[in-house]
Design an enzyme around this catalytic site. Structure first.
Site, PDB file in Angstrom:
ATOM      1  N   CYS A 108       0.862  -1.179   0.000  1.00 25.04           N
ATOM      2  CA  CYS A 108       0.000   0.000   0.000  1.00 25.04           C
ATOM      3  C   CYS A 108       0.904   1.236   0.000  1.00 25.04           C
ATOM      4  O   CYS A 108       2.083   1.138  -0.316  1.00 25.04           O
ATOM      5  CB  CYS A 108      -0.994  -0.005   1.161  1.00 25.04           C
ATOM      6  SG  CYS A 108      -0.305   0.262   2.805  1.00 25.04           S
ATOM      7  N   CYS A 163      -1.476   0.814   7.276  1.00 26.12           N
ATOM      8  CA  CYS A 163      -2.919   0.547   7.398  1.00 26.12           C
ATOM      9  C   CYS A 163      -3.325  -0.719   6.646  1.00 26.12           C
ATOM     10  O   CYS A 163      -3.571  -1.760   7.238  1.00 26.12           O
ATOM     11  CB  CYS A 163      -3.747   1.727   6.879  1.00 26.12           C
ATOM     12  SG  CYS A 163      -3.638   3.225   7.878  1.00 26.12           S
ATOM     13  N   ARG A 164      -3.382  -0.624   5.319  1.00 25.74           N
ATOM     14  CA  ARG A 164      -3.935  -1.716   4.515  1.00 25.74           C
ATOM     15  C   ARG A 164      -2.989  -2.895   4.342  1.00 25.74           C
ATOM     16  O   ARG A 164      -3.384  -4.052   4.548  1.00 25.74           O
ATOM     17  CB  ARG A 164      -4.347  -1.188   3.131  1.00 25.74           C
ATOM     18  CG  ARG A 164      -5.456  -0.160   3.187  1.00 25.74           C
ATOM     19  CD  ARG A 164      -5.674   0.523   1.866  1.00 25.74           C
ATOM     20  NE  ARG A 164      -4.546   1.395   1.563  1.00 25.74           N
ATOM     21  CZ  ARG A 164      -4.395   2.052   0.423  1.00 25.74           C
ATOM     22  NH1 ARG A 164      -5.283   1.916  -0.547  1.00 25.74           N
ATOM     23  NH2 ARG A 164      -3.354   2.840   0.229  1.00 25.74           N
ATOM     24  N   SER A 165      -1.757  -2.638   3.945  1.00 27.58           N
ATOM     25  CA  SER A 165      -0.869  -3.774   3.654  1.00 27.58           C
ATOM     26  C   SER A 165      -0.478  -4.576   4.901  1.00 27.58           C
ATOM     27  O   SER A 165      -0.376  -5.802   4.814  1.00 27.58           O
ATOM     28  CB  SER A 165       0.358  -3.347   2.845  1.00 27.58           C
ATOM     29  OG  SER A 165       1.111  -2.358   3.491  1.00 27.58           O
ATOM     30  N   ASN A 198       2.407   1.515   4.303  1.00 25.67           N
ATOM     31  CA  ASN A 198       2.665   0.255   5.009  1.00 25.67           C
ATOM     32  C   ASN A 198       2.337   0.359   6.500  1.00 25.67           C
ATOM     33  O   ASN A 198       3.018  -0.198   7.331  1.00 25.67           O
ATOM     34  CB  ASN A 198       4.106  -0.209   4.790  1.00 25.67           C
ATOM     35  CG  ASN A 198       4.363  -1.651   5.207  1.00 25.67           C
ATOM     36  OD1 ASN A 198       5.446  -1.989   5.657  1.00 25.67           O
ATOM     37  ND2 ASN A 198       3.392  -2.519   5.080  1.00 25.67           N
ATOM     38  N   ASP A 238      -8.136   3.737   1.111  1.00 23.94           N
ATOM     39  CA  ASP A 238      -7.219   4.046   2.207  1.00 23.94           C
ATOM     40  C   ASP A 238      -8.044   4.567   3.384  1.00 23.94           C
ATOM     41  O   ASP A 238      -8.682   5.618   3.279  1.00 23.94           O
ATOM     42  CB  ASP A 238      -6.209   5.092   1.758  1.00 23.94           C
ATOM     43  CG  ASP A 238      -5.085   5.285   2.751  1.00 23.94           C
ATOM     44  OD1 ASP A 238      -5.224   4.859   3.917  1.00 23.94           O
ATOM     45  OD2 ASP A 238      -4.058   5.858   2.364  1.00 23.94           O
TER      46      ASP A 238
END
Length: 143
Positions: free
Chosen positions: A7, A12-14, A10, A118
């Site tokens: 993401c 939140c999402r990934s 690195n 995001d």
């Protein structure tokens, strides 16, 4: 199988994707190497966002020990598949590709060119983002 989740920062999402996929792979007895990275350098060495940690823990996925790192060209050599969260990440990762083989490893995590939003600016997005990532990771382990 060696899989990298990417993401922007690195945090939140990934990291959620890394934790979820690792959790599901372990449940299936798959000996996979899973990591995550960001296209940006702002959060190198930082823990995941506390909201990602919280939503993960709520679902039995602990990502609190992960630390942010930046995507590098060397990741093309280290991973079989590179899943990105959105089209900006996709373009940023492809810019570092050295060959068609590198490019073939990269794809959006969600099907049909959909993006994982995001959640950084909206607390209410963390739960829906978790669910989107979970569904995608469940599909990956069942392929």
């Amino acid at each position: 199988m060696r899989i990298l989740m990417v993401c922007l920062g690195n945090i939140c999402r990934s990291p959620l994707a890394e934790g979820i996929l690792r959790h599901l792979a372990q449940q299936k007895g798959l000996d996979w190497e899973i990591d995550s990275a960001g296209t940006g350098s702002w959060h190198i060495g930082d823990p995941p966002d506390h909201r990602s940690v919280k939503v993960g823990k709520r679902h039995g996925v602990d990502i609190s020990q992960l630390r942010g790192r930046q995507f590098s060209t060397a990741d093309f050599d280290l991973f079989d598949r590179i899943y990105v969260m959105d089209l900006d990440n996709y373009r940023d990762v492809l810019r570092k590709a050295r060959s068609e083989a590198d490019k073939q490893k990269v794809q959006l995590l969600l099907d049909n060119q959909q993006e994982v939003p995001d959640p950084w600016y909206d607390d209410a997005l963390f739960e829906p983002v978790y669910n989107m990532i979970y569904e995608a990771c469940n599909r990956i382990v069942n392929e």
